[in-house]
Design an enzyme around this catalytic site. Structure first.
Site, short mmCIF file in Angstrom:
data_model
loop_
_atom_site.label_atom_id
_atom_site.label_comp_id
_atom_site.label_asym_id
_atom_site.label_seq_id
_atom_site.Cartn_x
_atom_site.Cartn_y
_atom_site.Cartn_z
N LYS A 212 -22.11 126.42 -31.11
CA LYS A 212 -22.60 125.86 -29.74
C LYS A 212 -24.18 126.04 -29.41
O LYS A 212 -24.80 125.31 -29.10
CB LYS A 212 -21.71 125.99 -28.65
N LYS A 518 -21.98 142.26 -25.67
CA LYS A 518 -23.05 141.73 -26.83
C LYS A 518 -24.37 142.17 -26.42
O LYS A 518 -25.32 142.48 -27.04
CB LYS A 518 -23.33 140.20 -26.44
O1 F6P Z 1 -18.53 135.22 -27.14
C1 F6P Z 1 -17.63 134.24 -26.74
C2 F6P Z 1 -18.47 132.83 -27.11
O2 F6P Z 1 -19.42 132.67 -26.35
C3 F6P Z 1 -17.30 131.98 -27.16
O3 F6P Z 1 -17.10 131.21 -25.83
C4 F6P Z 1 -17.66 130.87 -28.27
O4 F6P Z 1 -16.63 129.98 -28.48
C5 F6P Z 1 -18.28 131.86 -29.14
O5 F6P Z 1 -18.86 132.94 -28.57
C6 F6P Z 1 -19.15 131.43 -30.14
O6 F6P Z 1 -20.28 130.71 -29.61
P1 F6P Z 1 -21.17 129.77 -30.13
O7 F6P Z 1 -20.35 128.63 -30.66
O8 F6P Z 1 -22.21 129.55 -29.24
O9 F6P Z 1 -21.75 130.40 -31.53
#
Ligand code: F6P
Length: 559
Positions: A212, A518
């Site tokens: 995302k 993180k």
């Molecule tokens: O760390 C949790 C998170 O932000 C989740 O909510 C999300 O699904 C996952 O990491 C992956 O995020 P991205 O799709 O932005 O790589």
């Protein structure tokens, strides 16, 4: 009492207090007695919604319980929150975002507005783009750099960009394209990428970088390694576009990584990561099962959306499941909830629901930023039913904690082993019966005397064989596991989680709790590469970092 001008918290609501009184009255009742005295119990406490039957009669409830729980739902304005979600209001208040995964499966195509703009045209345009692309790959028309058709797809993503598509991919195995295999790479542990790439061929592999944000360290690191591996084949940079596509809300970052913008499938910030399998994040699923089946999955979810929107609370599947969860968490003190699918194709469902539920409702501050004084989201856990029986069911039957559980099974199977299926179903049904009924001391004596020869020392052992029972379960029976029923099932849980978030007054759509780790990991990663001894953390963390470095970089290996 709430202070002047302050809204009452959950535990101060009249409906909550009525439930506390009700709990005192009925919490000691035995379900086996309730069944024995009410022949209409199953009829009263089950809901059939198209291909899903929910039997919730094996719960610690009487006739008054559901109406009292529904009063609580009404007191927290559940219906209005639900309507606001579907209407695109920015109910994700800490990120100022709408929550519109339901628009992604809005098969009526009625306009859905975010900031005054109808999002349906772009939703449909992305679906069309996915369809065109997936048909090319599935038909062998999309060629790799040596003109060969694609045989393997690697979805590189983590969390919502992995768990949803992976779970659906495995669940829909009978619908897979026979010449395409999808692999899911999520872990930054190099062992996983090595294991996956070991058997793959650069000429016939397609990578989907699914993120995302397109900033997630694990995913971007894996994507870079995959690109290096691809280039080792002798292919040049120009040919990357034949083997790498991306799914993201961050088109710029995807382009920066080197992915041709024509090969980026877009979604939007109003789709939460853990609700994104309905968006372009479902690309790997479409490649495996085809757009027609994927649309059936969306259709099933849409059918559940309509049920959730239109059905009175007392007969509303996700509402009932959510309220029962609240009943156990907040009144009986249950701390976890079991997800037990008796269908091997659903084996990833517990993992998927862990993120869906715990990242949504694992929170201790309410939507106004106030610390809550009640229990919120439970620990979600489980595994496929039969295997679990031989692992942890002992604790569900005779442990000291109450573990309400969902038993999920498909009546019709995709395989031809009907005898095996009957055994599995018999086990699922037997477990819910045993958990509800238990076995009294008298019944145990009868059973034991009939079944064992040596009853000499029975007095010492008999108490170990008694089952208290009264353990609550829901049974969800799918007529058959199809794209449509799977869509319904997933949306059922999504809405259940939503309802619980409203009752607990949480923002179920942010995930600040994953940020601190993180941030610290980035700092520690940088320190691991430095020459100086690390001293900037607590003494345990300092010592562990320094020990790790001494072994990896200074060769201080003990036997
Ligand atoms: O760390 C949790 C998170 O932000 C989740 O909510 C999300 O699904 C996952 O990491 C992956 O995020 P991205 O799709 O932005 O790589």
């Amino acid at each position: 009492m709430p202070k002047k001008n302050e809204l009452p918290t959950l535990t101060e609501l009249p409906a909550y207090q009525a439930l506390e009184n009700h709990f005192k009255l009925i919490s000691q009742l035995k379900m086996r007695h309730l069944f024995a005295t009410d022949e209409k119990r199953v009829e009263k406490f089950s809901i059939k919604n198209k291909s899903i039957l929910l039997d919730y009669s094996k719960n610690r409830i009487v006739d008054e319980t559901i109406p009292l729980l529904c009063n609580l739902a009404r007191e927290v304005n559940l219906e209005s929150w639900r309507d606001r979600m579907f209407a695109g209001d920015k109910i994700n208040n800490t990120e100022n975002r709408a929550v519109l995964h339901t628009a992604l499966r809005n098969q009526t195509n009625e306009a859905v507005f975010v900031d005054g703009k109808d999002v349906m045209p772009e939703v449909n345009a992305t679906l069309d783009k996915i369809e065109v692309f997936s048909e090319k790959v599935r038909g062998g028309i999309w060629k790799g750099f040596t003109d060969k058709a694609i045989t393997d797809i690697v979805n590189i993503g983590i969390g919502g960009s992995d768990l949803g598509p992976k779970m659906v991919y495995h669940a829909l195995k009978p619908y897979h394209h026979k010449e395409l295999t999808v692999h899911f790479l999520s872990n930054v542990d190099g062992a996983q990428i090595d294991d996956i790439l070991e058997d793959l061929d650069q000429e016939t592999t397609l990578f989907i970088v699914a993120s995302k944000t397109f900033t997630t360290q694990e995913t971007i690191t894996n994507a870079h390694i995959a690109r290096e591996w691809f280039l080792q084949s002798g292919a040049d940079d120009e040919q990357i576009s034949k083997h790498f596509v991306a799914v993201s809300t961050n088109l710029e970052a995807a382009a920066e990584f080197g992915i041709d913008t024509d090969n980026v499938f877009e979604f939007w910030d109003w789709v939460g990561g853990r609700y994104s399998l309905w968006s372009a994040i479902g690309l790997s699923v479409v490649l495996a099962v085809g757009m027609e089946n994927y649309k059936k999955l969306l259709g099933g979810a849409h059918a559940m959306d309509n049920h959730f929107k239109e059905t009175p609370l007392e007969e509303n599947m996700p509402v009932i499941m959510a309220l029962l969860g609240v009943w156990y968490n907040n009144f009986f003190g249950a701390e976890s909830h079991g997800i037990l699918p008796y269908d091997d194709y659903l084996r990833d469902l517990p993992f998927y629901l862990q993120q869906a539920d715990m990242e949504s409702n694992g929170k201790s501050v309410d939507r106004n930023g106030k610390k809550v004084d009640y229990v919120t989201g439970p620990i979600i856990w489980g595994t496929s039913g039969i295997n679990g029986q031989h692992a942890f069911y002992q604790a569900i039957h005779q442990g000291t904690q109450m573990i309400p559980s969902d038993f999920i099974a498909s009546i019709l199977t995709h395989n031809s082993h009907q005898d095996q299926h009957d055994i599995m179903m018999a086990n699922a049904l037997a477990q819910t019966e045993a958990l509800m009924k238990g076995r009294t001391l008298d019944e145990t004596y009868t059973d034991i005397v009939e079944n064992i020869n040596d009853i000499e020392d029975i007095e010492d052992r008999i108490h170990h064989m008694v089952f208290e029972g009264n353990n609550p379960t829901n049974t969800l029976l799918l007529t058959k596991l199809t794209p449509h029923s799977l869509g319904m099932l997933i949306a059922l849980y999504e809405h259940k989680i939503f309802v619980q978030g409203i009752i607990w007054n949480l923002n179920s759509f942010d995930q600040w709790g994953v940020e601190l780790g993180k941030k610290l990991a980035k700092k520690i990663h940088a320190e691991i590469g430095q020459a100086e001894t690390v001293t900037g953390h607590d003494s345990s963390t300092n010592a562990l970092i320094n020990y790790y470095r001494s072994v990896v970089y200074k060769g201080a290996i003990d036997d």
